[in-house]
Design an enzyme around this catalytic site. Structure first.
Site, short mmCIF file in Angstrom:
data_model
loop_
_atom_site.label_atom_id
_atom_site.label_comp_id
_atom_site.label_asym_id
_atom_site.label_seq_id
_atom_site.Cartn_x
_atom_site.Cartn_y
_atom_site.Cartn_z
N LEU A 163 0.83 -1.20 0.00
CA LEU A 163 0.00 0.00 0.00
C LEU A 163 0.87 1.25 0.00
CD1 LEU A 163 -2.61 1.65 0.33
CD2 LEU A 163 -2.47 1.21 2.80
N GLU A 166 2.24 1.90 -3.38
CA GLU A 166 1.23 2.49 -4.25
C GLU A 166 0.97 3.96 -3.91
OE1 GLU A 166 -2.02 -0.70 -5.55
OE2 GLU A 166 -1.87 -0.53 -3.38
N ASP A 167 0.92 4.25 -2.61
CA ASP A 167 0.56 5.59 -2.16
C ASP A 167 1.47 5.96 -0.98
OD1 ASP A 167 -0.79 7.99 -1.82
OD2 ASP A 167 -2.34 7.10 -0.54
N PRO A 168 2.70 6.41 -1.25
CA PRO A 168 3.70 6.62 -0.19
C PRO A 168 3.23 7.60 0.88
CG PRO A 168 4.73 6.68 -2.35
CD PRO A 168 3.24 6.69 -2.59
#
Length: 458
Positions: A163, A166-168
């Site tokens: 996750l 994907e979305d730091p």
């Protein structure tokens, strides 16, 4: 995890990592942490003579995604995951790992996401290595539910790592533990729990932790000058104190190096801790052209710490060695790394100038066996993570007051060095007791007149 430590340069303690220029703390984020706990907890705790009598009522929280099984150390994703989580925010994320029901499916998911270009090969390799090493360590414990623990905990861990790819997530200078809609704190606790051999783990001077809780409830600040052993230090501290001192376990703020808030395999565990994000002195000049930026960032974080201490009721952990302890290359023996005097002195001055009563204690950790660092300090992010099942130890000694030591010295620099050495000597003394108990197999019999060992979870 997950953390860690820092030493200052040019009279700055630490710095921010990966914080955008627009990020800032709201006024509410500068309020003391402990008063934000429910008033009912404080009504019960202050009505009692001993704060250690606090029950786990203070730990009861609603968790949208994480269900805790303390006995097994299992983190299970609840059914209906997605409501109020990333999906509800419009992030169309993969459920590759959450949907896995076997080890084969979990490992296949790593390969599938890599082949699809959604997972960088170096991160994928680290995830697979982490799985294998965690698997071996939990099996080493002999837990009859090892298979379930491994699959459950690694499913959540790999999902959270993916996750963040994907979305730091970007950490602010003062990061508060994320407890909802996903409880990253309990995620970290349940992940490390199966690695701790509680039958061979010990706490030194538990009564002093109780004294700390009383001081925190009175609005005082606590600073813990500690050695630093592993990325898992925060989880180990919390696990050894959660049955007696949940206020300390959950509210401690860790001075954390930039590596644990940038390494993809560390970040989900760091998100569950209260952090003051920093650049370690040991890595200050890894990229020379960034050194000045790091120092300026350290100054900003220093200001954040000052604001926290002025609010009172703060407990802050710092390792003034600037990094993790490592074994002697010749003897292979582990010892606490030396402390940086300017780091200790900066903490002392911050505490004294906060306008709030402050107390500084020497704290000792022994947990290098469960997640030892690389033998040498590495510049590159993405170290190899060895994992083992082993006993751990935590001990604290009475606070050390500067004026009681400085009075013997006319030279201020000599006084600072002596003050730092007093902390280091205490940490080493406690470390030797824990070593005798854990590695020397002396158990509770290793107690001394100054370090009384116990197993408060029994």
């Amino acid at each position: 995890m997950l953390l860690l430590s820092v030493s200052p340069q040019h009279h700055t303690l630490f710095s921010v990592s990966r914080v955008s220029s627009s990020s800032s703390l709201s006024s509410s984020s500068r309020l003391p942490l402990l008063p934000k706990l429910t008033s009912s907890i404080f009504a019960r705790s202050t009505a009692r003579r001993f704060p250690c009598a606090l029950t786990f009522a203070s730990k009861v929280r609603s968790m949208a995604e994480l269900v805790e099984d303390k006995e097994a150390g299992v983190a299970v994703v609840a059914s209906g995951s997605g409501e109020g989580t990333e999906e509800s925010k419009g992030l169309n994320r993969s459920h590759t790992f959450l949907d896995a029901r076997t080890e084969e499916a979990l490992l296949a998911g790593i390969r599938e996401e890599t082949e699809a270009g959604r997972l960088p090969p170096n991160v994928a390799s680290g995830m697979e290595e982490l799985y294998q090493n965690y698997r071996n360590a939990v099996f080493q414990s002999g837990n009859p539910r090892a298979d379930e623990i491994i699959l459950s905990n690694m499913t959540v861990a790999l999902d959270r790592i993916f996750l963040d790819v994907e979305d730091p997530f970007v950490f602010e200078p003062h990061h508060k533990a994320l407890r909802e809609p996903f409880d990253y704190y309990m995620f970290g606790q349940n992940y490390i729990r199966p690695l701790v051999d509680f039958s061979n783990s010990y706490v030194g001077n538990i009564s002093l932790f109780c004294d700390m809780e009383e001081k925190l409830q009175q609005g005082h600040n606590i600073v813990l000058i500690s050695n630093h052993q592993t990325e898992a230090d925060p989880a180990v501290i919390a696990l050894l104190l959660e049955s007696t001192n949940p206020l300390i376990a959950e509210n401690m703020i860790y001075v954390a190096g930039d590596r644990v808030v940038t390494d993809p395999l560390c970040k989900p565990f760091s998100m569950g801790r209260n952090l003051l994000c920093v650049y370690s002195k040991k890595h200050m000049n890894d990229v020379p052209e960034l050194a000045e930026m790091k120092r300026r960032a350290n100054t900003r974080s220093l200001k954040e710490m000052a604001l926290l201490l002025r609010a009172g009721s703060q407990i802050i952990w710092i390792a003034p060695s600037g990094g993790r302890d490592r074994p002697d290359p010749l003897t292979k023996e582990w010892h606490p790394a030396p402390f940086d005097a300017s780091s200790v002195d900066n903490m002392r001055r911050l505490a004294e100038h906060s306008g709030v009563p402050g107390h500084i204690y020497p704290l000792t950790l022994m947990c290098h066996d469960i997640m030892p660092p690389p033998l040498q300090v590495e510049k590159e992010i993405g170290e190899k993570r060895l994992i083992s099942f082993h006993g751990t130890g935590l001990s604290v000694a009475p606070e050390i007051k500067f004026h009681e030591i400085a009075g013997s010295y006319e030279n201020p620099d000599e006084a600072k060095e002596a003050y730092t050495q007093a902390f280091y000597n205490s940490v080493v003394e406690q470390y030797n007791v824990l070593n005798s108990a854990i590695h020397g197999k002396q158990g509770l019999g290793a107690s001394t007149p100054t370090v009384s060992l116990s197993q408060p979870w029994n």
